[in-house]
Design a protein around this motif. Structure first.
Motif, PDB file in Angstrom:
ATOM      1  N   ASP A 118      17.502   2.952 -65.557  1.00  0.00           N
ATOM      2  CA  ASP A 118      18.872   2.677 -65.128  1.00  0.00           C
ATOM      3  C   ASP A 118      19.370   1.420 -65.840  1.00  0.00           C
ATOM      4  OD1 ASP A 118      21.231   2.384 -63.819  1.00  0.00           O
ATOM      5  OD2 ASP A 118      20.339   1.465 -62.035  1.00  0.00           O
ATOM      6  N   ILE A 119      20.223   1.594 -66.821  1.00  0.00           N
ATOM      7  CA  ILE A 119      20.732   0.417 -67.541  1.00  0.00           C
ATOM      8  C   ILE A 119      22.234   0.275 -67.292  1.00  0.00           C
ATOM      9  CG2 ILE A 119      18.980   0.361 -69.354  1.00  0.00           C
ATOM     10  CD1 ILE A 119      21.294   1.752 -71.082  1.00  0.00           C
ATOM     11  N   SER A 120      22.631   0.503 -66.049  1.00  0.00           N
ATOM     12  CA  SER A 120      24.049   0.439 -65.706  1.00  0.00           C
ATOM     13  C   SER A 120      24.658  -0.889 -66.116  1.00  0.00           C
ATOM     14  CB  SER A 120      24.219   0.597 -64.189  1.00  0.00           C
ATOM     15  OG  SER A 120      23.593   1.771 -63.771  1.00  0.00           O
ATOM     16  N   LEU A 168      24.870   3.802 -66.150  1.00  0.00           N
ATOM     17  CA  LEU A 168      24.345   4.299 -67.428  1.00  0.00           C
ATOM     18  C   LEU A 168      22.877   4.615 -67.228  1.00  0.00           C
ATOM     19  CD1 LEU A 168      25.815   1.711 -69.951  1.00  0.00           C
ATOM     20  CD2 LEU A 168      26.479   4.098 -69.783  1.00  0.00           C
TER      21      LEU A 168
END
Lengths: 261, 164
Positions: free
Chosen positions: A28-30, A22
């Motif tokens: 980057d907030i995976s 994500l």
């Protein structure tokens, strides 16, 4: 656990692997395995607490357990802070439960499911730092909101001799500012060290069993396995103690902010 | 150590998810469920305290009742004892009166009888004297031929009777 060329890397368990990549405003907030375990921790706490919602006059076992934890945190806060501490019970309870369940979740044998492996949320400095900043930030906000600039008198303990006035406030200030670091590092180091030790011992057991020479298994694997049972018990104890220490120190720091020594 | 080597790549994701999860825990569980658990505990404590107070009150009442009952019992027992004492004293007095009356009757009868006996004895004695005087007169006349007057004979009999 990764076996690269027959070697077991005890650090691999701390790897963060993205599950759903994500991106938000360039960050980057995976959704990672760490996020997955955070949500697992939250779900576990939520299910546990729902058991306490029956609100029967005569509690069942589950309700008694929930009320026991509630009473434990309540007692801890009220002995540290006093009657004014009631407001801070939700925060201390959330910190305590999150750390406790996250610690235990990292000890669960998810490895028996092929491809699964446990992840300890609290073994990450990024996580423990946020928790420590929450704790420390609460102390700062409560302290300055309640006492305004008078909060600085925290750094001048009662009965300080005048000829030490140039030294004591600096020592107190330093010990105050070091709190978030000690909170974050204590938890991070305890979890990391314990898990590395367990993984190293597990590597002894597995490599000993896979060794070509037949004598290695009983001489290396068996003692390592017996030692590992003890270390696992100890690690479970450390999980509970670290959660308790974090919650207790938070309530003691809140006491400083509320009552100014 | 991935915690440090990965920190730049993962810190945003870690912060983001941790803040979401912790906020949910704090607001839904800490602020939502926890006060209800607390309220249940408080309600139970209050119920136990009030039940204990009620039980204490009832016990106090029971103790009062028992005390009253004891007092009544003691009073009744005392009354009964006094009654018994009175009856006993009356009976004793009655008995004494009757005993005295009987004693007096017996004494009267005894003295009457004694008087009768004394009279009978006196009459018998006087009769005896007369008979003895006659016999003495006759004996003296037959043996010696001397006439003895009745007065002399009577005197001699009296003297002899006295000497036995």
């Amino acid at each position: 656990m990764a076996s690269e060329g027959g070697k077991i890397d005890p650090m691999h368990q701390f790897m963060i692997e993205p599950i759903v990549p994500l991106n938000l405003a360039g960050y980057d907030i995976s959704f990672t395995n760490s996020s997955l375990f955070m949500i697992l921790v939250m779900a576990t706490i939520w299910v546990f607490m729902l058991g306490g919602m029956k609100r029967q006059m005569v509690p069942g076992r589950w309700q008694a357990a929930v009320e026991g934890v509630n009473g434990f945190v309540n007692d801890m806060v009220s002995t540290s802070v006093g009657p004014e501490g009631k407001k801070y019970v939700p925060l201390v309870f959330s910190l305590f439960m999150f750390i406790l369940v996250a610690n235990f979740m990292g000890m669960m044998p998810f490895g028996i499911v092929p491809g699964g492996h446990a992840f300890t949320v609290t073994s990450h400095l990024t996580v423990t730092a946020v928790l420590a900043i929450l704790s420390f930030g609460t102390v700062l906000v409560v302290g300055f909101w309640k006492h305004k600039l008078h909060f600085f008198s925290l750094f001048v303990p009662h009965g300080t001799p005048w000829w030490l006035m140039w030294l004591i406030p600096f020592i107190e200030l330093f010990s105050f500012l070091i709190r978030p670091f000690s909170l974050a590092l204590r938890l991070f180091v305890a979890m990391t060290a314990g898990h590395v030790l367990m993984k190293v011992l597990a590597g002894f057991v597995i490599n000993g069993l896979n060794a070509d020479a037949a004598w290695v298994a009983p001489v290396v694997s068996l003692p390592a396995f017996i030692l590992m049972i003890g270390i696992t018990m100890l690690e479970l104890l450390v999980c509970a103690i670290q959660a308790y220490v974090f919650a207790l120190l938070t309530s003691l720091y809140i006491n400083d902010a509320v009552n100014l020594h | 150590m991935p915690q440090i080597s990965q920190i730049l790549a993962t810190y945003a994701s870690q912060f983001f998810w941790l803040l979401i999860v912790f906020a949910l825990i704090y607001f839904l569980i800490g602020k939502g469920i926890l006060p209800k658990v607390d309220a249940a505990v408080d309600a139970r404590d209050a119920k136990i305290a009030s039940d204990l107070a009620a039980a204490e009150k009832v016990r106090g009442e029971a103790e009062g009742l028992e005390g009253a009952w004891q007092a009544e019992l003691t009073q009744t027992r005392n009354a009964a004892q006094a009654e018994a004492q009175k009856a006993k004293a009356k009976a004793q007095k009655d008995a004494e009166v009757r005993l005295a009356k009987a004693d007096a009757e017996i004494a009267a009868k005894t003295s009457e009888a004694e008087a009768a006996i004394a009279k009978a004895r006196a009459s018998a004695l006087s009769g005896l004297e007369a008979v003895a005087a006659d016999a003495a007169q006759d004996i003296v006349a037959k043996v010696s031929g001397i006439k003895v007057t009745p007065a002399q004979a009577t005197q001699a009999v009296k003297a002899a009777l006295i000497n036995g």
